[in-house]
Structure formats: C-alpha cells, structure tokens
Design an enzyme around this catalytic site. Structure first.
Site, mmCIF file in Angstrom:
data_model
loop_
_atom_site.group_PDB
_atom_site.id
_atom_site.type_symbol
_atom_site.label_atom_id
_atom_site.label_comp_id
_atom_site.label_asym_id
_atom_site.label_seq_id
_atom_site.Cartn_x
_atom_site.Cartn_y
_atom_site.Cartn_z
ATOM 1 C CE LYS A 160 -1.604 -1.473 3.823
ATOM 2 N NZ LYS A 160 -2.284 -1.729 5.107
ATOM 3 C CB THR B 60 -5.939 8.395 6.933
ATOM 4 O OG1 THR B 60 -4.875 8.968 7.713
ATOM 5 C CG2 THR B 60 -6.266 9.283 5.766
ATOM 6 N N GLY C 62 -7.131 3.842 10.636
ATOM 7 C CA GLY C 62 -7.789 2.570 10.296
ATOM 8 C C GLY C 62 -7.980 2.315 8.814
ATOM 9 C CB THR C 63 -6.784 3.944 5.673
ATOM 10 O OG1 THR C 63 -5.454 4.095 6.187
ATOM 11 C CG2 THR C 63 -7.496 5.273 5.697
ATOM 12 N N GLY C 64 -5.857 1.110 6.716
ATOM 13 C CA GLY C 64 -5.256 -0.188 6.367
ATOM 14 C C GLY C 64 -6.165 -1.340 6.791
ATOM 15 C CB CYS C 65 -8.090 -1.994 9.930
ATOM 16 S SG CYS C 65 -6.776 -1.701 11.110
HETATM 17 N N1 LIG Z 1 -5.004 10.482 1.781
HETATM 18 C C1 LIG Z 1 -5.406 9.403 1.111
HETATM 19 N N2 LIG Z 1 -6.192 9.529 0.006
HETATM 20 C C2 LIG Z 1 -6.606 8.435 -0.682
HETATM 21 N N3 LIG Z 1 -6.269 7.180 -0.343
HETATM 22 C C3 LIG Z 1 -5.494 6.984 0.730
HETATM 23 C C4 LIG Z 1 -5.015 8.070 1.527
HETATM 24 N N4 LIG Z 1 -4.262 7.569 2.547
HETATM 25 C C5 LIG Z 1 -4.285 6.225 2.415
HETATM 26 N N5 LIG Z 1 -4.995 5.859 1.310
HETATM 27 C C6 LIG Z 1 -5.281 4.504 0.848
HETATM 28 O O1 LIG Z 1 -5.809 3.804 1.979
HETATM 29 C C7 LIG Z 1 -5.380 2.444 1.960
HETATM 30 C C8 LIG Z 1 -4.605 2.136 3.235
HETATM 31 O O2 LIG Z 1 -3.278 2.601 3.059
HETATM 32 P P1 LIG Z 1 -2.271 3.035 4.190
HETATM 33 O O3 LIG Z 1 -0.933 3.044 3.531
HETATM 34 O O4 LIG Z 1 -2.764 4.287 4.828
HETATM 35 O O5 LIG Z 1 -2.429 1.833 5.224
HETATM 36 P P2 LIG Z 1 -1.936 1.696 6.706
HETATM 37 O O6 LIG Z 1 -0.738 2.519 6.957
HETATM 38 O O7 LIG Z 1 -1.813 0.245 6.952
HETATM 39 O O8 LIG Z 1 -3.175 2.287 7.523
HETATM 40 P P3 LIG Z 1 -3.471 2.215 9.138
HETATM 41 O O9 LIG Z 1 -2.203 1.932 9.843
HETATM 42 O O10 LIG Z 1 -4.100 3.527 9.505
HETATM 43 O O11 LIG Z 1 -4.493 1.140 9.323
HETATM 44 C C9 LIG Z 1 -4.576 2.297 0.680
HETATM 45 O O12 LIG Z 1 -5.433 1.880 -0.370
HETATM 46 C C10 LIG Z 1 -4.061 3.711 0.419
HETATM 47 O O13 LIG Z 1 -3.717 3.910 -0.930
HETATM 48 C C1 LIG Z 2 -6.451 -2.398 17.356
HETATM 49 C C2 LIG Z 2 -5.753 -1.751 16.207
HETATM 50 N N1 LIG Z 2 -5.443 -2.512 15.129
HETATM 51 C C3 LIG Z 2 -4.810 -1.941 14.073
HETATM 52 C C4 LIG Z 2 -4.464 -0.603 14.079
HETATM 53 C C5 LIG Z 2 -3.724 -0.003 12.897
HETATM 54 O O1 LIG Z 2 -4.440 0.965 12.287
HETATM 55 C C6 LIG Z 2 -4.826 0.158 15.229
HETATM 56 N N2 LIG Z 2 -4.533 1.486 15.306
HETATM 57 N N3 LIG Z 2 -5.462 -0.450 16.269
#
Ligand SMILES: Nc1ncnc2c1ncn2[C@@H]1O[C@H](COP(=O)(O)OP(=O)(O)OP(=O)(O)O)[C@@H](O)[C@H]1O
Ligand SMILES: Cc1ncc(CO)c(N)n1
Length: 276
Positions: free
Chosen positions: A185, A216, A218-221
């Site tokens: 990502k 943003t 929890g975007t990854g989750c």
């Molecule tokens: N500002 C943004 N605008 C559009 N898409 C975004 C933005 N930030 C993240 N994304 C998208 O959101 C998704 C999650 O990516 P990200 O790299 O933020 O994950 P992450 O770091 O694991 O997130 P988290 O740790 O908050 O759960 C990906 O599809 C990424 O491209």
């Molecule tokens: C419980 C939990 N899982 C995953 C993440 C990563 O976004 C968070 N901040 N908290």
C-alpha cells in the site's frame, strides 16, 4: 457494484472472520473490520487478540488476551459458523501468532488476508518487535494475500521504501517468501494513492486521487477487511482489491470528523451521508 448485488438468503449469507485487536476509538481493528463486513453485506465474526485503550490521538494502553483464549474464540467461530474468508490484523505477540497459524492450518482456511500490522498511525507498537520474524516465517506463508504498508513492507524485506519502484521490488521479495498475492500500500507516499499488487507474473497498480484529509485512522484495517469481504463473496483477488480500493476511497472522502486527532473513515459512506 457494491449496491447492485442481491443479498443472499440469511441461511446462505457470506461469512468472514477477523482476528485482530479491539480499538476503543472505533476506527481501526475489530471495529473497523466488522463495520466493513456489514457494509459489504458479509456476516462478520471475530476473535479478539488484544484490547487497546485508544482514540484518534494515540494508544493509551494494551491488554493482551492469553493466546490460548484467542484460539478458543477461533474454535468457537469456525466449528459452528465457519468463514468463507478470514483476515488477521493486530496479533500482538509470538504466542498469538503461533496459535493463529495453527488454527488456520487446522481448519484449512484458504482465503486468508494477513495485514501485517506493526505500528499504529500514532507511532505506538501493536506487535512486539521479536514477533516480526515469527509473523514472517509462520503466518505469511499461510496467506493468500498480504497487505503491508510501506513501513511494514520495508521491515519485512529489510529495505527502505520511498518510491513506487521500491514498492515493486518489495512486493517481489515478499512473493518469493511463498505469498501468492502481495499488495504493497502506498498510502504513505506523496502523490496519488497507489497500491501495487504482485501475483508472481504481473504488477497491477490500483490508483486513486490522494484525498487531502487527516482522518485516515484505520484505513489499512478497512482496506484489508474489504478485500476479505469481497473474497468471501467469491471475487478473484485482483477484483476484490479493485472493489476494496473503491470502498476505501469513498470512506476516506466522507470521513466523519470524529476526535481531535487522526479520526476514523466513514465505513457506511455508501449508505448515507452524515446528517441525513
Ligand atoms: N489520503 C489518502 N487519500 C486516498 N487514499 C489513501 C489516503 N491515505 C491512504 N490511502 C489509501 O488507503 C489504503 C490504506 O493505506 P495506508 O498506507 O494508509 O495503510 P496503513 O498505513 O496500513 O493504515 P493504518 O495503519 O491507519 O491502518 C490504501 O489503499 C491507500 O492507498
Ligand atoms: C487495534 C488496532 N489494530 C490496528 C491498528 C492499525 O491501524 C490500530 N490502530 N489499532
């Protein structure tokens, strides 16, 4: 596409299991996953690995559950309800990773999405440092899809990734560990929000305009839960990633403005707008 598909009869509903940590702030972890499953019309179940005292600003405490009890939750769900697909998020410790890997094998979970969560956006650790090696050796080889962000892909491959070329190289290195589909990502790069999927043959790019939004958390989750939901519904991996990318874009675009820090996305954005 998300809207138009008919919901199956209740008895035949698609099901997904999340094995992750609880976020008291409601934006990440188990809470994000279950909201996402529900939004995508998949029946969600969960096994909680750790309870965090967390909000949009940071993680104030972590209470880890005994690994044996994580296993019992997975048993309870899988021997009765079952799951068409499953995902892992915060796994916290070596012992929990080992139990999860054993249960995935015992129940023959095939559609497994591993989000190799290590550090929260606030910088707090969600996985013990010594557990990274065990995650890589014991759980990644059981995954159908893994969804590392830049830092996680860097840690797992021993690189510093700061470009799309770096993401491609890391995806290839992670695929060499025996993971069929690697999605790196690019949410933390500048420019468009591009994620890279590698299946051993082809590199596919999933790109969306970067939204100027600090909410943003929890975007990854949420993205990995959406991929899991679409896999549960029978989509192929690349289709599931494309649909999940659409879903996260809408959810970030309609972020709720909750909390004083980095707030949650709107998991139910496609159903209603705030205030309606
Ligand atoms: N500002 C943004 N605008 C559009 N898409 C975004 C933005 N930030 C993240 N994304 C998208 O959101 C998704 C999650 O990516 P990200 O790299 O933020 O994950 P992450 O770091 O694991 O997130 P988290 O740790 O908050 O759960 C990906 O599809 C990424 O491209
Ligand atoms: C419980 C939990 N899982 C995953 C993440 C990563 O976004 C968070 N901040 N908290």
């Amino acid at each position: 596409m998300i809207e138009n598909e008919r919901v199956r009869e209740r008895s035949g509903m698609y099901k997904a299991l999340t094995i992750a940590g609880s976020d008291s702030g409601g934006g990440a972890g188990i809470q994000a996953d279950l909201k996402t499953f529900a939004a995508l019309k998949v029946y969600g179940t969960c096994a909680i690995t750790a309870v965090t005292a967390q909000n949009t600003v940071g993680v104030e405490g972590i209470f880890e559950l005994p690994a044996e009890f994580v296993g019992r939750q997975i048993d309870a769900v899988l021997k009765d309800i079952g799951a068409d697909a499953a995902k892992t998020g915060m796994l916290s410790s070596v012992a929990i990773i080992e139990v999860v890997a054993a249960k995935v094998q015992e129940y023959g979970v095939k559609k497994l999405v591993v989000d190799p969560v290590m550090v929260a956006k606030s910088g707090d650790y969600l996985l013990a440092k010594e557990a990274r090696r065990v995650l890589k050796e014991k759980l990644l080889p059981l995954a159908l899809v893994i969804t590392p962000n830049l830092d996680e892909a860097g840690t797992l491959t021993g690189r510093n990734i700061d470009s799309e070329e770096g993401m491609v190289e890391a995806a290839k290195a992670l695929h060499d560990l025996g993971v069929p589909y690697v999605l790196v990502k690019g949410g933390h790069l500048s420019g468009a929000a591009t994620d890279i999927l590698y299946d051993g043959r082809e590199i596919r790019r999933f790109t969306a305009p970067r939204l100027d939004n600090r909410h943003t958390h929890g975007t990854g989750c949420t993205l990995s839960a959406a991929i899991t939901a679409f896999l549960a519904r029978g989509l192929a991996v690349a289709e599931a990633v494309a649909a999940a990318k659409e879903y996260i874009q809408l959810a970030i675009g309609r972020a709720l403005g909750v909390g004083r820090g980095c707030g949650p996305v709107h998991h139910l954005a496609s159903y209603y707008s705030w205030g309606e």
